[in-house]
Design an enzyme around this catalytic site. Sequence first.
Site, mmCIF file in Angstrom:
data_model
loop_
_atom_site.group_PDB
_atom_site.id
_atom_site.type_symbol
_atom_site.label_atom_id
_atom_site.label_comp_id
_atom_site.label_asym_id
_atom_site.label_seq_id
_atom_site.Cartn_x
_atom_site.Cartn_y
_atom_site.Cartn_z
ATOM 1 N N ALA A 1 0.851 -1.195 0.000
ATOM 2 C CA ALA A 1 0.000 0.000 0.000
ATOM 3 C C ALA A 1 0.887 1.245 0.000
ATOM 4 O O ALA A 1 2.044 1.200 0.408
ATOM 5 C CB ALA A 1 -0.904 0.001 1.225
ATOM 6 N N GLY B 1 -0.405 -5.166 0.971
ATOM 7 C CA GLY B 1 -1.714 -5.107 0.328
ATOM 8 C C GLY B 1 -1.749 -5.830 -1.006
ATOM 9 O O GLY B 1 -2.806 -6.321 -1.426
ATOM 10 N N GLU C 1 -2.380 -9.343 -0.079
ATOM 11 C CA GLU C 1 -3.764 -9.445 0.392
ATOM 12 C C GLU C 1 -4.739 -9.472 -0.785
ATOM 13 O O GLU C 1 -5.748 -10.189 -0.752
ATOM 14 C CB GLU C 1 -4.086 -8.291 1.341
ATOM 15 C CG GLU C 1 -3.346 -8.395 2.675
ATOM 16 C CD GLU C 1 -3.716 -7.298 3.637
ATOM 17 O OE1 GLU C 1 -4.580 -7.536 4.502
ATOM 18 O OE2 GLU C 1 -3.147 -6.189 3.528
ATOM 19 N N GLU D 1 3.994 -5.859 7.083
ATOM 20 C CA GLU D 1 3.414 -4.725 7.815
ATOM 21 C C GLU D 1 3.943 -4.564 9.230
ATOM 22 O O GLU D 1 4.039 -3.445 9.738
ATOM 23 C CB GLU D 1 1.878 -4.851 7.856
ATOM 24 C CG GLU D 1 1.184 -4.559 6.550
ATOM 25 C CD GLU D 1 1.036 -5.774 5.656
ATOM 26 O OE1 GLU D 1 0.264 -5.716 4.704
ATOM 27 O OE2 GLU D 1 1.722 -6.796 5.912
#
Length: 300
Positions: free
Chosen positions: A69, A115, A118, A140
């Site tokens: 992200a 992300g 994910e 993260e």
Amino acid sequence: MTPTSAFHLQMRPDNIGVITINVPGEKINTLKAEFAAQMMATIAEARRNAQLVGLVLISGKPDSFIAGADISMIDRCRSVEEAAGLSRQGQEVMASLAALPVPLVAAIHGACLGGGLELALACDARICSLDDKTRLGLPEVQLGLLPGTGGTQRLPRLIGVSEALTLMLSGKTLRAEQARRLGLVDEAVPQAILLQSAIERVLKGKAGPATLPTRERLIQAPLARHALFAFAKRQTRQKTQGNYPAAERIIEVVRIGLEQGARSGFDAEARAFGELAMTPESAALRSLFFATTAMKKEPG
């Protein structure tokens, strides 16, 4: 003026849609909040084809699938609620992808982190290139955060709780063959046949639930699972001395999802993401990340 979309759909004669992710003006793909609407618009465009067989997600960048992200959008959040809202928005997009009636396959080459992974976890299947640039992981925790768009819930169900905790608590990245052996990806193939392999996987139809290895299935039993979480918590406290709250929140959120169901797990994930984003520990780690990134860009 409407910004150029980062998602481009090309329909093939066999009614398989190939969605290319290519963030305009950037060397690598990173996820931004505004991409939620763009991605859903692209999916809606594909679904207007009544004969749609399935979809493939692939990157238009030479060396990255999605490298995570955009950290700056987290930095701009001013409250727990605002950061948790970012998480919930991402969760909704991933849930929409996971609920598609046609197969969705991620064709991964290069960095597939945070992300990006994910997003791949929300797909029916994942195929990656054997290239040395291909790396998969959820780092993260190194930013004082946890995976905030469903990763804490989907990863344990795919590869088992023990392996998932190891991956999330360490933040380490995996090469293609390591990811395949773990069950994180279904196939690892030469880059030259990556797209074709993904198309062939689409033609196999929707995938069933993942079959966990025997060891991971045994851990699903309540007593074994309780012992695993207690051990993970004890080991984490020894390592972090309580200075890295993200690690303990990862354990807590994974446990809630397995014991109380995915809906409770997603709620806990978004809440924990929002709270962690506002901690001084995460702010310091993000500042370090920005400083390190800036140094890498400096000539010499």
